[in-house]
Design a protein around this motif. Structure first.
Motif, PDB file in Angstrom:
ATOM      1  N   TYR A 122      -1.384  -2.381   8.728  1.00  0.00           N
ATOM      2  CA  TYR A 122      -2.768  -1.954   8.524  1.00  0.00           C
ATOM      3  C   TYR A 122      -3.538  -2.972   7.693  1.00  0.00           C
ATOM      4  N   LEU A 165      -0.120   4.835  -1.258  1.00  0.00           N
ATOM      5  CA  LEU A 165      -1.015   5.748  -0.530  1.00  0.00           C
ATOM      6  C   LEU A 165      -0.261   6.856   0.196  1.00  0.00           C
ATOM      7  N   GLU A 166       1.053   6.744   0.255  1.00  0.00           N
ATOM      8  CA  GLU A 166       1.822   7.774   0.966  1.00  0.00           C
ATOM      9  C   GLU A 166       1.612   9.166   0.378  1.00  0.00           C
ATOM     10  N   MET A 167       1.156   9.212  -0.875  1.00  0.00           N
ATOM     11  CA  MET A 167       0.944  10.509  -1.510  1.00  0.00           C
ATOM     12  C   MET A 167      -0.484  11.023  -1.383  1.00  0.00           C
ATOM     13  N   HIS A 168      -1.340  10.298  -0.684  1.00  0.00           N
ATOM     14  CA  HIS A 168      -2.741  10.717  -0.627  1.00  0.00           C
ATOM     15  C   HIS A 168      -2.898  12.008   0.173  1.00  0.00           C
ATOM     16  N   ARG A 215      -3.177   8.289   4.170  1.00  0.00           N
ATOM     17  CA  ARG A 215      -1.721   8.068   4.195  1.00  0.00           C
ATOM     18  C   ARG A 215      -1.345   7.067   5.294  1.00  0.00           C
ATOM     19  N   ALA A 216      -2.085   7.119   6.389  1.00  0.00           N
ATOM     20  CA  ALA A 216      -1.784   6.218   7.507  1.00  0.00           C
ATOM     21  C   ALA A 216      -2.073   4.760   7.169  1.00  0.00           C
ATOM     22  N   ARG A 217      -2.683   4.519   6.016  1.00  0.00           N
ATOM     23  CA  ARG A 217      -2.936   3.133   5.592  1.00  0.00           C
ATOM     24  C   ARG A 217      -1.770   2.576   4.772  1.00  0.00           C
ATOM     25  N   ALA A 218      -0.748   3.377   4.572  1.00  0.00           N
ATOM     26  CA  ALA A 218       0.373   2.942   3.739  1.00  0.00           C
ATOM     27  C   ALA A 218       1.353   2.090   4.538  1.00  0.00           C
ATOM     28  N   ARG A 219       0.829   0.993   5.137  1.00  0.00           N
ATOM     29  CA  ARG A 219       1.724   0.159   5.943  1.00  0.00           C
ATOM     30  C   ARG A 219       1.178  -1.268   6.021  1.00  0.00           C
ATOM     31  N   GLY A 245      -3.291   5.323  -5.379  1.00  0.00           N
ATOM     32  CA  GLY A 245      -2.665   6.361  -4.559  1.00  0.00           C
ATOM     33  C   GLY A 245      -2.546   7.571  -5.450  1.00  0.00           C
ATOM     34  N   TRP A 261     -10.359  12.052  10.845  1.00  0.00           N
ATOM     35  CA  TRP A 261      -9.852  12.467  12.153  1.00  0.00           C
ATOM     36  C   TRP A 261     -10.304  13.858  12.527  1.00  0.00           C
ATOM     37  N   LEU A 266       5.205  10.151   8.114  1.00  0.00           N
ATOM     38  CA  LEU A 266       4.234   9.068   8.280  1.00  0.00           C
ATOM     39  C   LEU A 266       4.166   8.549   9.707  1.00  0.00           C
ATOM     40  N   LYS A 275      -5.393  12.939   2.201  1.00  0.00           N
ATOM     41  CA  LYS A 275      -5.937  12.812   3.554  1.00  0.00           C
ATOM     42  C   LYS A 275      -4.961  12.058   4.456  1.00  0.00           C
ATOM     43  N   PRO A 276      -4.628  12.599   5.608  1.00  0.00           N
ATOM     44  CA  PRO A 276      -3.645  11.928   6.463  1.00  0.00           C
ATOM     45  C   PRO A 276      -4.108  10.550   6.919  1.00  0.00           C
ATOM     46  N   TRP A 277      -5.410  10.361   7.099  1.00  0.00           N
ATOM     47  CA  TRP A 277      -5.862   9.039   7.545  1.00  0.00           C
ATOM     48  C   TRP A 277      -5.764   8.006   6.422  1.00  0.00           C
ATOM     49  N   ALA A 281       5.883  11.777  -2.371  1.00  0.00           N
ATOM     50  CA  ALA A 281       5.430  10.837  -1.354  1.00  0.00           C
ATOM     51  C   ALA A 281       5.809  11.374   0.021  1.00  0.00           C
ATOM     52  N   THR A 282       4.928  11.144   0.949  1.00  0.00           N
ATOM     53  CA  THR A 282       5.174  11.542   2.323  1.00  0.00           C
ATOM     54  C   THR A 282       6.415  10.819   2.831  1.00  0.00           C
ATOM     55  N   LEU A 326       1.440   9.578  11.935  1.00  0.00           N
ATOM     56  CA  LEU A 326       0.159   9.114  11.397  1.00  0.00           C
ATOM     57  C   LEU A 326      -0.110   7.677  11.814  1.00  0.00           C
ATOM     58  N   PHE A 327       0.936   6.842  11.727  1.00  0.00           N
ATOM     59  CA  PHE A 327       0.750   5.442  12.091  1.00  0.00           C
ATOM     60  C   PHE A 327       0.393   5.327  13.572  1.00  0.00           C
ATOM     61  N   GLY A 345       0.788  -1.239   0.000  1.00  0.00           N
ATOM     62  CA  GLY A 345       0.000   0.000   0.000  1.00  0.00           C
ATOM     63  C   GLY A 345       0.808   1.270   0.000  1.00  0.00           C
ATOM     64  N   PHE A 397      -7.831  -0.897  -1.016  1.00  0.00           N
ATOM     65  CA  PHE A 397      -7.299  -2.243  -1.277  1.00  0.00           C
ATOM     66  C   PHE A 397      -8.047  -3.375  -0.569  1.00  0.00           C
ATOM     67  N   LEU A 439      -4.663  18.664   4.610  1.00  0.00           N
ATOM     68  CA  LEU A 439      -5.178  18.012   3.412  1.00  0.00           C
ATOM     69  C   LEU A 439      -4.623  18.585   2.110  1.00  0.00           C
TER      70      LEU A 439
END
Lengths: 379, 379, 379, 379
Positions: free
Chosen positions: C325, C309-312, C318-322, D41, D347, D368, C314-316, D362-363, D371-372, C306, D243, D356
């Protein structure tokens, strides 16, 4: 034991031998916990002393619902009014384990000794039969049966195992054979699994006994919770145990199916364990009313298959007053954010492991902390 | 009304005015139906006469769980032992409807007349306050309030509506304003919907009252069933009503959330209706123990947030002895073949339609047949 | 067969012997049905003739996703551009059944004769290896293996059975031993069950082969649908087959788990069957990228776990880029009125029954009518 | 734009004015992501340049499935073979936002200027009509319409909002009125919500337009995912995005219901967005075949309501060859450990918040990490 006045009525074996159906009661600790009289965790039965009117009321409700066995909640709970209806004394695997614990697990003989001293008290009270129940290991149940046989009373032996067998992997059929050889008159399953799983397990026990050329009667006293996701150790390992089991509670219509299946399999002592409320037992009694020849008292407040709804103002509710409707209903949980099944806990530890020794006192906060960490990591 | 001995204690309005939280009890008919004493469908309350010990025991359990209001199951259920704890008399929309029915719906005045004659009896018994509840149409509740006000007692008025308003589409805010203007001291919601929906509706009532520059106290007595799939007519239209609601039963932890949310919204009379068991009320009382300054009696048998599990033998069960665990649990239904939500029945007929007139006798088989056909076709 | 140009590359057995992981492709008929080129029911493969560009595009996508086996959709689908990548020819149980049907089930020898004539054509085309797949009865697979062995090519034999064994009850272990003895170089499971069930079954096959002191390679090509509710006959009996399977489709993360488990069990030919789309194969290839030493071409359009998603914004999101998750996600169905599991159809009829003979033409309306009646009654 | 060769055929407005039904295509980025050509993404559309054969194949499949609008995947994707079928150019809210971002959000005029320069290119290519789509704020859509009107082509304006209105709370009816006043010929909804929600929202738009005494045509291009649990910001906030959406994918039968409902509401431009595969569009075309007077080409590979199953060997599968069966099916997820609904992320931040802003790159891992942490805490 049932409807006793000694000479006047037949004892439980005579009734079962005559082909009668005996309906058990439900589990007291769970029902009394919800009524505010028992503490979950220690599950201590002091309610019988502290709040006898609450225990007595629950006995009344089960009897009214159709139970014709009254299992003592504890010895001291027996009560004059109820005495002449007969009753059964339970001896649980937990008690034996506790005894074993006291003795630092010294020897089979010493465990039996302690157990024997308890028995003497019950014999004096003249209970009608003895139930050794809630065993996860068949050999402990064998010891219990051997001791209880010395009372001269009929003996039931009930394991809390599923189709995979006891915790040492002894199959239900082999367990049953060992219990019958030890002297049990009635063998079966109680607690830990849902009704259909328990009935299936008793069926395997019966097949084992018959293959061995032996004879016995069969009993089943399952949970009133659906547990398709249990592993071999039963509902205690479900994440919902014991305070989140509500969505799993069986409806009365589920109980009809259970009672019919248990009967078809050849079980004649049909009751319940944790989660059973009086109306669940009534459903069992109603399903078997034709075979037994009568309805329980509480059925005066219950139309057959929802017939009471015939008087409802809304026609679509009146249209529910039929067997077909309730038999086919797939009841919704109203919980769209919850799953249908859980993953049982069980941190790779099995019975006998040092981590599972009974504690005498509540675990301290220092002891709990690593548990909480581990639990969070495993979620 | 609470903990009464007349002069000694303050009445319900004085307590609410002083900022106290009053905890109601749960619904008696559903609880007694499961215990075998009430018939679903007619839901007749004759248990109070036929089995007073069963009604009394349930009162005891709710009081022990933390209720400080005792709503009479029926007038005749009041009982010497309980009398000095104070109690409230309920007048339901169903009673008014029945009265209306007897009179062939003649006139508002005649309905009020019949209602007034019932009231006179209760006034003599000196109940502490009056609750007019279970109204789907606000004007019927207004009539009831007008009559009850003549007693000189505090009057509660409770509707069984949701956020969409009453069955004529009057919004919760407008309903509340009308009830307060009619003289109600306490207004709110009971039955028909789940706790969070009821709290949301009372919040809308409160906002309406405040916008109108009026003042009132607020009450909520919801179902103990999750009902996210209800339409505006509530849980009676759910296909599971009334015999398949088990999977929807709230856990004690759901009740904690409910109690906290009700408190945060500004509701101070917090109780329950159909489906509430004593342990549900105990959970409400435990959630608000800090605000109230004490725990209920039944909490002696209930560790805080599962603390009783600290003594369990299995470490993964001990790890459940914490608030975080139970708050996050999404309990499984154990029913993978069932859905999460249902489609409410309601054959395009609404209140007032001739099909919905109360029948005096059970519907005949000829009357039922077309209903069954229609029901099958609509599945 | 893989990356062929004859002398230049090793054949499939040499690669597997060397410990390489071979990734198969997905099922063509289901994918092409959704793209509009194949008819469900007859599942006829004429797309290869009628719309070769569509078939070719799907081949391209699977190769790009990481497949290094290209199973011919039909013989005629083979295509110059793809030829030098090597390919495998499939022979299905259905073909054998059809042959048997043509012959009015005369004899094993005649079935083999027909089958042999088909083989001759493929041998001329010089495919790299042969796959006999989709057998529910081990003896049919044995016949196929015996014929295919005469080609001198490596032979795979794959059954569509689950842990309960073939439709005659022969266990997976015993099936595997018989196939290896018949000459199969690679044995395994395809179709009918979900990935974890298929892996479990191949594990049982492997244990059987090893217990017998034999040697083989293992393959698995499961469905991309979750099928926990299947009975022994697989997903065809699920009420959702074939037009309502969407909610069961595996996510790419489910595929990671599958690939890892298959690898851990010792399977080295890992592919897919009905329901697999190119991104599912890509997930298998990504999970095993370290072991294989490279990522597939299509991974240039897919961040690891994922990461895209780091470039999305919305921060939430981006937080799915792991990895954590997506591994823990329990994806919701968005269908609160649907269950989690179904009850398989199967009207008490099993394979071989006259009702199950292949029809040459569509069933007539008169033939269908009683089926519809029966189906409605059984719902 | 449809079936164009300029003079020969009518343009989209002429067709809609004549009462024809226009079927759109599905979303390209999601479909191409699964085929391995687009990165989730950034969702960059470079596939049109890098893999034109893949884009062309997907266009072919949608046309074959019944689409009679071909929306350019990007300008450069337009392709000689397809040119004479006509096509529409999309301008998205995201593009406008990006433009705004480039300009550091200077002014409406400058945004329009950039946008106008893009338009000039498309006008040269002579697309048949323009679609301004995927706007969450109605004023941005108004700007787009104003610019696109200068082309002299018919203009569609489509918002990605639900029944609660745009992100500033402007109701669907008011949004529609503003777009029609700005010059849009066709207004509607695309993306973000499931079909029934989108149809409901367009219905509200239509009612608004009619109340205002205006006239327009209506379009709908929803997700192919069930999203009953979305909040006002749509499916991006669902934890499954992007995903883990598989269990939410609509079946072809769900699409029949959608097409019928859209038609009944008065929508005549009916298409799809993310998640739509060719067979979904085919189902729309099949549902409306009577109204349109013809079936799409791909229906030659699809029996009406499952008719292809009439040839299946198993009688219980043949019994599924009927409309009634598929219409009533409640398809199981095969995922008993998953819920039916999720809780949307979000959030407490809404559009316009500094968090936003679109990132160019990429972040970073440092960005990140918090965020995680936050995500884990909120689970």
């Amino acid at each position: 034991m049932i409807m006793a006045p000694a000479g006047a009525k037949r004892n439980i074996l005579e009734r079962l031998d005559a082909g009668e159906i005996v309906i058990g009661d439900g589990g007291f600790v769970f029902a009394l916990e919800k009524r505010g009289y028992v503490k979950a965790g220690p599950w201590t039965p002091e309610a019988a002393v502290e709040h006898p009117e609450a225990v007595r009321q629950l006995h009344r409700e089960f009897l009214r619902a159709g139970s014709n066995v009254m299992q003592t909640f504890t010895f001291y709970a027996s009560d004059d009014k109820l005495e002449n209806r007969g009753n059964a004394q339970r001896f649980t695997g937990a008690q034996i384990n506790e005894a074993a614990c006291d003795l630092a697990r010294e020897s089979e003989d010493e465990v039996k000794g302690i157990f024997k001293r308890q028995l003497d008290v019950f014999v004096k009270k003249n209970v009608d039969f003895m139930i050794a129940e809630y065993f996860e290991h068949v050999e402990e149940a064998e010891w219990a049966v051997q001791v209880l046989k010395t009372s001269g009373k009929p003996v039931c032996a009930s394991l809390c195992i599923g189709p995979d067998g006891d915790l040492n992997g002894v199959s239900p059929g082999d367990c049953a054979v060992r219990l019958v050889k030890a002297g049990a008159n009635i063998v079966g399953i109680n607690c830990h699994f849902d009704p259909m799983t328990c009935v299936k397990t008793v069926k395997m026990m019966k097949e084992g006994v018959e293959r061995a050329g032996l004879k016995a009667h069969y009993m089943v006293q399952p949970l009133a919770y659906h547990t398709p996701d249990c592993n071999c150790q039963g509902f205690i390992d479900l994440p919902e145990f014991p305070f989140g089991l509500e969505p799993r509670i069986l409806t009365r219509w589920d109980m009809h199916k259970y009672a019919r299946e248990a009967f078809n399999v050849g079980i004649r002592f049909i009751g319940g364990c944790c989660g059973f409320e009086p109306y669940h037992i009534r459903a069992v009694a109603e399903e078997l009313a034709t075979e037994r020849g009568y309805l329980p008292a509480a059925s005066e407040k219950h139309g057959n298959w929802g017939a009471g709804l015939e008087m409802h103002t809304k026609p679509w509710v009146r249209a529910r007053a039929r067997r077909d409707y309730w038999e086919k209903l797939k009841p919704a949980s109203g919980r769209p954010k919850c799953p249908s099944m859980s993953t049982p806990d069980s941190w790779g530890v099995t019975k006998g492991h040092a981590d599972l020794m009974q504690h005498k006192e509540a675990t301290s906060q220092e002891e709990l902390k690593p548990l909480f960490e581990k639990a969070k990591a495993s979620n």
